[in-house]
Design a protein around this motif. Structure first.
Motif, PDB file in Angstrom:
ATOM      1  N   PHE A   1      54.707 -11.154  28.380  1.00 26.13           N
ATOM      2  CA  PHE A   1      53.436 -12.306  28.613  1.00 26.13           C
ATOM      3  C   PHE A   1      54.304 -13.553  29.002  1.00 26.13           C
ATOM      4  O   PHE A   1      53.836 -14.386  29.671  1.00 26.13           O
ATOM      5  CB  PHE A   1      52.998 -12.294  27.228  1.00 26.13           C
ATOM      6  N   ASN A   2      55.382 -13.920  28.311  1.00 24.04           N
ATOM      7  CA  ASN A   2      56.084 -15.144  28.330  1.00 24.04           C
ATOM      8  C   ASN A   2      56.689 -15.177  29.963  1.00 24.04           C
ATOM      9  O   ASN A   2      56.306 -16.315  30.609  1.00 24.04           O
ATOM     10  CB  ASN A   2      57.068 -15.359  27.430  1.00 24.04           C
ATOM     11  N   GLN A   3      57.152 -14.085  30.670  1.00 27.45           N
ATOM     12  CA  GLN A   3      57.595 -14.248  31.623  1.00 27.45           C
ATOM     13  C   GLN A   3      56.460 -14.313  32.737  1.00 27.45           C
ATOM     14  O   GLN A   3      56.715 -15.075  33.663  1.00 27.45           O
ATOM     15  CB  GLN A   3      58.419 -12.952  31.902  1.00 27.45           C
ATOM     16  N   ARG A   4      55.522 -13.728  32.622  1.00 32.03           N
ATOM     17  CA  ARG A   4      54.051 -13.778  33.305  1.00 32.03           C
ATOM     18  C   ARG A   4      53.530 -15.411  33.236  1.00 32.03           C
ATOM     19  O   ARG A   4      53.391 -15.784  34.536  1.00 32.03           O
ATOM     20  CB  ARG A   4      53.037 -12.621  32.972  1.00 32.03           C
ATOM     21  N   GLU A   5      53.627 -15.629  32.052  1.00 39.54           N
ATOM     22  CA  GLU A   5      53.191 -17.173  31.948  1.00 39.54           C
ATOM     23  C   GLU A   5      53.923 -18.194  32.584  1.00 39.54           C
ATOM     24  O   GLU A   5      53.554 -18.888  33.368  1.00 39.54           O
ATOM     25  CB  GLU A   5      53.049 -17.270  30.373  1.00 39.54           C
ATOM     26  N   TYR A   6      55.302 -17.957  32.689  1.00 39.28           N
ATOM     27  CA  TYR A   6      56.201 -18.940  33.227  1.00 39.28           C
ATOM     28  C   TYR A   6      55.933 -18.628  34.831  1.00 39.28           C
ATOM     29  O   TYR A   6      56.142 -19.898  35.464  1.00 39.28           O
ATOM     30  CB  TYR A   6      57.798 -18.323  32.968  1.00 39.28           C
ATOM     31  N   ARG A   7      55.588 -17.638  35.134  1.00 40.44           N
ATOM     32  CA  ARG A   7      55.498 -17.205  36.558  1.00 40.44           C
ATOM     33  C   ARG A   7      54.159 -17.847  37.183  1.00 40.44           C
ATOM     34  O   ARG A   7      54.371 -18.504  38.171  1.00 40.44           O
ATOM     35  CB  ARG A   7      55.619 -15.674  37.079  1.00 40.44           C
ATOM     36  N   VAL A   8      53.213 -17.734  36.473  1.00 37.30           N
ATOM     37  CA  VAL A   8      52.011 -18.389  36.843  1.00 37.30           C
ATOM     38  C   VAL A   8      52.138 -20.011  36.772  1.00 37.30           C
ATOM     39  O   VAL A   8      51.494 -20.802  37.845  1.00 37.30           O
ATOM     40  CB  VAL A   8      50.838 -17.925  35.795  1.00 37.30           C
ATOM     41  N   THR A   9      52.625 -20.595  35.764  1.00 40.54           N
ATOM     42  CA  THR A   9      53.010 -21.735  35.456  1.00 40.54           C
ATOM     43  C   THR A   9      54.035 -22.408  36.650  1.00 40.54           C
ATOM     44  O   THR A   9      53.408 -23.467  37.412  1.00 40.54           O
ATOM     45  CB  THR A   9      53.696 -22.104  34.119  1.00 40.54           C
ATOM     46  N   ALA A  10      54.854 -21.896  37.050  1.00 42.17           N
ATOM     47  CA  ALA A  10      55.748 -22.249  38.322  1.00 42.17           C
ATOM     48  C   ALA A  10      54.990 -22.213  39.247  1.00 42.17           C
ATOM     49  O   ALA A  10      55.048 -23.211  40.202  1.00 42.17           O
ATOM     50  CB  ALA A  10      56.947 -21.287  38.183  1.00 42.17           C
ATOM     51  N   ARG A  11      54.185 -21.175  39.654  1.00 38.61           N
ATOM     52  CA  ARG A  11      53.414 -21.308  41.019  1.00 38.61           C
ATOM     53  C   ARG A  11      52.393 -22.451  41.132  1.00 38.61           C
ATOM     54  O   ARG A  11      52.273 -23.055  42.084  1.00 38.61           O
ATOM     55  CB  ARG A  11      52.800 -20.033  41.033  1.00 38.61           C
ATOM     56  N   ILE A  12      51.568 -22.545  40.014  1.00 41.65           N
ATOM     57  CA  ILE A  12      50.565 -23.719  39.960  1.00 41.65           C
ATOM     58  C   ILE A  12      51.471 -25.271  40.102  1.00 41.65           C
ATOM     59  O   ILE A  12      50.990 -26.040  40.840  1.00 41.65           O
ATOM     60  CB  ILE A  12      49.904 -23.801  38.610  1.00 41.65           C
ATOM     61  N   ILE A  13      52.691 -25.347  39.476  1.00 42.14           N
ATOM     62  CA  ILE A  13      53.350 -26.469  39.427  1.00 42.14           C
ATOM     63  C   ILE A  13      53.819 -26.481  41.286  1.00 42.14           C
ATOM     64  O   ILE A  13      53.808 -27.959  41.687  1.00 42.14           O
ATOM     65  CB  ILE A  13      54.550 -26.551  38.480  1.00 42.14           C
ATOM     66  N   GLY A  14      54.279 -25.651  41.555  1.00 51.06           N
ATOM     67  CA  GLY A  14      54.792 -25.537  43.109  1.00 51.06           C
ATOM     68  C   GLY A  14      53.663 -26.063  44.100  1.00 51.06           C
ATOM     69  O   GLY A  14      53.929 -26.786  44.713  1.00 51.06           O
ATOM     70  N   VAL A  15      52.379 -25.461  43.831  1.00 52.68           N
ATOM     71  CA  VAL A  15      51.272 -25.946  44.472  1.00 52.68           C
ATOM     72  C   VAL A  15      50.927 -27.283  44.435  1.00 52.68           C
ATOM     73  O   VAL A  15      50.565 -28.012  45.308  1.00 52.68           O
ATOM     74  CB  VAL A  15      50.098 -24.954  44.209  1.00 52.68           C
TER      75      VAL A  15
END
Length: 251
Positions: free
Chosen positions: A13-27
Motif C-alpha cells: 500500500f505504501n508503494q502504491r501511495e508513493y506512486r500515486v503521490t508522485a504522479r500527482i506532484i508530477g502533474v
C-alpha cells in the motif's frame, strides 16, 4: 503469519501511495508551467501595452484571465507542500514542516501579487472615466502598484528558492529520486534564490535566474509521472517487521 501478511500488504500500500503521490506532484509541476507561463505572458502583454492605464482598461478581461491563471498556480504551490508532507515526514519531520511552510508563504506572495495586478483594473477604468481631468495621481498610483507587484514576485521567488533547497536536500538524503536529479535541483534553486535576492536589491536579471530551476521542474514532473519515487528505505521495512517476529517468538 497473519501479522507478516498484514505488514506485506501495508508495504504494498505504501508503494502504491508513493506512486500515486508522485504522479500527482508530477502533474502539478507540469500544470504549473503550462498555466503559469501563458498567464504571465497575457498579464505582461496588457500591463506593458502602449497607452498605459487606457490599455489596461481596454484589456481588463484579458488581464483578469491572466490573473486567474496565476491564482491556479497558487493552489498548486500549496498542494506541493501538502502532498510532500507525509512523504518527507517519514524521513525528516523538520524538512516536511519547513517545505510546507515555505510553499504556503510562496503561494501567499503570489496571491498578493495577483491582487496588486487586479487593482490596476479599477484604476484604469477611473483613468478612462476622468476624461480631460487631471489623472497624474492615478498614473502615480499605478506605477507604485507595479513596483509593489514586482517586489511581491521577487519575494515569492526567493521563498521558492528556499523551499526548493529544502526539498532537494531531503530528496538527496532519502534517495527518493536519483542523486544527479537532486543535485541538479539544488543547483537550480540556489540560482533562483541568489538571483531573486539580487533583484530585490535592484539588479534586473530578466528572469534568467529561473531557467535552471524551471527546467528541473519540467524534467522532474515528467520523471515523477513515469518513474515515481524510489521505494522507501529498506530499514523502515525491517523495523516494521520487528514486532511480528517478537510476537512469533513469544508464542
Amino acid at each position: 503469519m497473519q501479522t507478516e501478511q498484514s505488514v506485506a500488504r501495508r508495504g504494498q500500500f505504501n508503494q502504491r501511495e508513493y506512486r500515486v503521490t508522485a504522479r500527482i506532484i508530477g502533474v502539478l509541476y507540469l500544470a504549473g508551467m503550462a498555466i503559469g507561463i501563458p498567464g504571465n505572458i497575457v498579464i505582461q502583454s496588457v500591463l506593458t501595452a502602449p497607452g498605459g492605464l487606457a490599455a489596461i482598461a481596454a484589456g481588463s478581461m484579458l488581464l483578469a484571465a491572466g490573473v486567474v491563471c496565476w491564482l491556479a498556480t497558487v493552489a498548486g504551490d500549496a498542494a506541493h507542500g501538502v502532498l510532500m508532507f507525509p512523504v518527507l515526514k517519514r524521513h525528516s519531520e523538520r524538512a516536511a514542516v519547513g517545505y510546507l511552510a515555505a510553499r504556503i508563504i510562496d503561494a501567499t506572495f503570489i496571491a498578493v501579487m495577483a491582487l496588486l495586478i487586479m487593482i490596476q483594473i479599477p484604476i484604469g477604468a477611473a483613468y478612462v472615466a476622468a476624461g480631460t481631468a487631471d489623472t497624474s495621481y492615478l498614473q502615480a498610483l499605478s506605477m507604485v502598484l507595479t513596483d509593489a507587484n514586482l517586489y511581491a514576485y521577487d519575494f515569492a521567488m526567493t521563498t521558492l528558492g528556499v523551499s526548493g533547497l529544502i526539498l532537494c536536500t531531503a530528496l538527496l538524503r532519502t534517495h527518493l529520486i536519483p542523486r544527479p536529479l537532486a543535485v541538479w535541483g539544488l543547483a537550480g534553486y540556489a540560482v533562483i534564490l541568489l538571483g531573486s535576492v539580487l533583484q530585490l536589491f535592484g539588479l534586473n536579471l530578466i528572469s534568467i535566474h529561473s531557467l535552471p530551476g524551471g527546467l528541473w521542474e519540467v524534467f522532474i514532473g515528467v520523471w515523477l509521472i513515469v518513474k515515481g519515487f524510489e521505494p522507501p528505505e529498506p530499514t523502515l521495512a525491517t523495523s516494521s517487521h520487528e514486532p511480528s517476529r517478537l510476537a512469533t517468538t513469544t508464542i
